[in-house]
Design a protein around this motif. Sequence first.
Motif, PDB file in Angstrom:
ATOM      1  N   UNK A  22    -113.334  92.310  -9.195  1.00 51.24           N
ATOM      2  CA  UNK A  22    -112.851  91.882 -10.505  1.00 51.24           C
ATOM      3  C   UNK A  22    -113.814  90.878 -11.117  1.00 51.24           C
ATOM      4  N   UNK A  23    -113.692  90.689 -12.419  1.00 47.77           N
ATOM      5  CA  UNK A  23    -114.523  89.741 -13.156  1.00 47.77           C
ATOM      6  C   UNK A  23    -113.751  88.432 -13.314  1.00 47.77           C
ATOM      7  N   UNK A  24    -114.405  87.310 -13.002  1.00 49.85           N
ATOM      8  CA  UNK A  24    -113.758  86.008 -13.141  1.00 49.85           C
ATOM      9  C   UNK A  24    -113.710  85.631 -14.621  1.00 49.85           C
ATOM     10  N   UNK A  25    -112.503  85.341 -15.099  1.00 53.05           N
ATOM     11  CA  UNK A  25    -112.312  84.942 -16.489  1.00 53.05           C
ATOM     12  C   UNK A  25    -112.238  83.425 -16.632  1.00 53.05           C
ATOM     13  N   UNK A  26    -111.370  82.796 -15.839  1.00 51.56           N
ATOM     14  CA  UNK A  26    -111.210  81.336 -15.880  1.00 51.56           C
ATOM     15  C   UNK A  26    -110.960  80.816 -14.481  1.00 51.56           C
ATOM     16  N   UNK A  27    -111.280  79.534 -14.283  1.00 55.73           N
ATOM     17  CA  UNK A  27    -111.087  78.879 -12.992  1.00 55.73           C
ATOM     18  C   UNK A  27    -110.425  77.528 -13.240  1.00 55.73           C
ATOM     19  N   UNK A  28    -109.402  77.209 -12.437  1.00 56.43           N
ATOM     20  CA  UNK A  28    -108.807  75.872 -12.485  1.00 56.43           C
ATOM     21  C   UNK A  28    -108.669  75.362 -11.052  1.00 56.43           C
ATOM     22  N   UNK A  29    -107.954  74.280 -10.858  1.00 56.81           N
ATOM     23  CA  UNK A  29    -107.865  73.666  -9.527  1.00 56.81           C
ATOM     24  C   UNK A  29    -107.089  74.504  -8.517  1.00 56.81           C
ATOM     25  N   UNK A  30    -106.158  75.342  -8.966  1.00 57.09           N
ATOM     26  CA  UNK A  30    -105.333  76.129  -8.044  1.00 57.09           C
ATOM     27  C   UNK A  30    -105.876  77.528  -7.753  1.00 57.09           C
ATOM     28  N   UNK A  31    -106.649  78.079  -8.688  1.00 62.62           N
ATOM     29  CA  UNK A  31    -107.131  79.441  -8.494  1.00 62.62           C
ATOM     30  C   UNK A  31    -107.894  79.941  -9.698  1.00 62.62           C
ATOM     31  N   UNK A  32    -107.853  81.266  -9.876  1.00 62.39           N
ATOM     32  CA  UNK A  32    -108.618  81.850 -10.960  1.00 62.39           C
ATOM     33  C   UNK A  32    -107.906  83.041 -11.560  1.00 62.39           C
ATOM     34  N   UNK A  33    -108.215  83.289 -12.815  1.00 59.05           N
ATOM     35  CA  UNK A  33    -107.744  84.479 -13.503  1.00 59.05           C
ATOM     36  C   UNK A  33    -108.897  85.461 -13.512  1.00 59.05           C
ATOM     37  N   UNK A  34    -108.592  86.711 -13.150  1.00 56.89           N
ATOM     38  CA  UNK A  34    -109.630  87.732 -13.082  1.00 56.89           C
ATOM     39  C   UNK A  34    -109.218  88.941 -13.913  1.00 56.89           C
ATOM     40  N   UNK A  35    -110.226  89.712 -14.289  1.00 61.73           N
ATOM     41  CA  UNK A  35    -109.993  90.975 -14.982  1.00 61.73           C
ATOM     42  C   UNK A  35    -110.383  92.099 -14.037  1.00 61.73           C
ATOM     43  N   UNK A  36    -109.404  92.936 -13.725  1.00 57.44           N
ATOM     44  CA  UNK A  36    -109.638  94.079 -12.845  1.00 57.44           C
ATOM     45  C   UNK A  36    -110.006  95.268 -13.727  1.00 57.44           C
ATOM     46  N   UNK A  37    -111.188  95.865 -13.511  1.00 60.93           N
ATOM     47  CA  UNK A  37    -111.599  96.992 -14.358  1.00 60.93           C
ATOM     48  C   UNK A  37    -110.588  98.140 -14.304  1.00 60.93           C
ATOM     49  N   UNK A  38    -110.423  98.809 -15.444  1.00 62.75           N
ATOM     50  CA  UNK A  38    -109.537  99.957 -15.500  1.00 62.75           C
ATOM     51  C   UNK A  38    -110.145 101.142 -14.757  1.00 62.75           C
ATOM     52  N   UNK A  39    -109.282 101.990 -14.231  1.00 62.01           N
ATOM     53  CA  UNK A  39    -109.726 103.170 -13.492  1.00 62.01           C
ATOM     54  C   UNK A  39    -109.345 104.418 -14.291  1.00 62.01           C
ATOM     55  N   UNK A  56    -106.925  95.187 -16.418  1.00 63.92           N
ATOM     56  CA  UNK A  56    -105.746  94.334 -16.314  1.00 63.92           C
ATOM     57  C   UNK A  56    -106.173  92.960 -15.814  1.00 63.92           C
ATOM     58  N   UNK A  57    -105.374  91.960 -16.138  1.00 64.78           N
ATOM     59  CA  UNK A  57    -105.664  90.612 -15.643  1.00 64.78           C
ATOM     60  C   UNK A  57    -104.752  90.306 -14.465  1.00 64.78           C
ATOM     61  N   UNK A  58    -105.241  89.434 -13.615  1.00 65.45           N
ATOM     62  CA  UNK A  58    -104.507  89.071 -12.407  1.00 65.45           C
ATOM     63  C   UNK A  58    -104.834  87.629 -12.053  1.00 65.45           C
TER      64      UNK A  58
END
Length: 176
Positions: A114-131, A137-139
Amino acid sequence: MSTTQSERLRELLEPLVTSQGLDLEEIAVDSVGRKRVLRVVVDSDTGADLDRIADVSRALSAKLDETDAMGAGEYTLEVGTPGAERALTEHRHYVRATDRLVKFQLHEDGELVARILTVDDEGLDVEVPGVKGRRPTTRRLAFADIDKARVQVEFGRKDKQDNKQDEKDMKEEEEA
């Protein structure tokens, strides 16, 4: 290399690396035949160009020459950056990898690319490429759920700035 030597080298070299505006990422001493190689890996939020690497290499070499941290035997000093497919082990590594494609090994969910979108102290939001034509989708990933993470090399990917320039060029051609 003993932990004591590694700690001593880190204590000795880290202030020099930091004074050059870089982070000391890794120190390793390897034996190559009869010679030893001291590998020092440095990086920064803005990257490390060849001039900065050369400057820090000279500073480290001078400091090592004036101490006995490497002992009396010969050694070669190699200073470099983590490379394209770097492992992400520190919070700052994830921040630096924002907008990059990363392969994650998760505790319970196996592998995820997945592609990293944002990072904070607890974790990260990623974009999972569509198949198969589906939308991406974001996760949300918590740092605690990640066993390993490694940046992936992408060939032919244009960044957002390149896409904007291409759109501008196409518009100018249409108007001409």
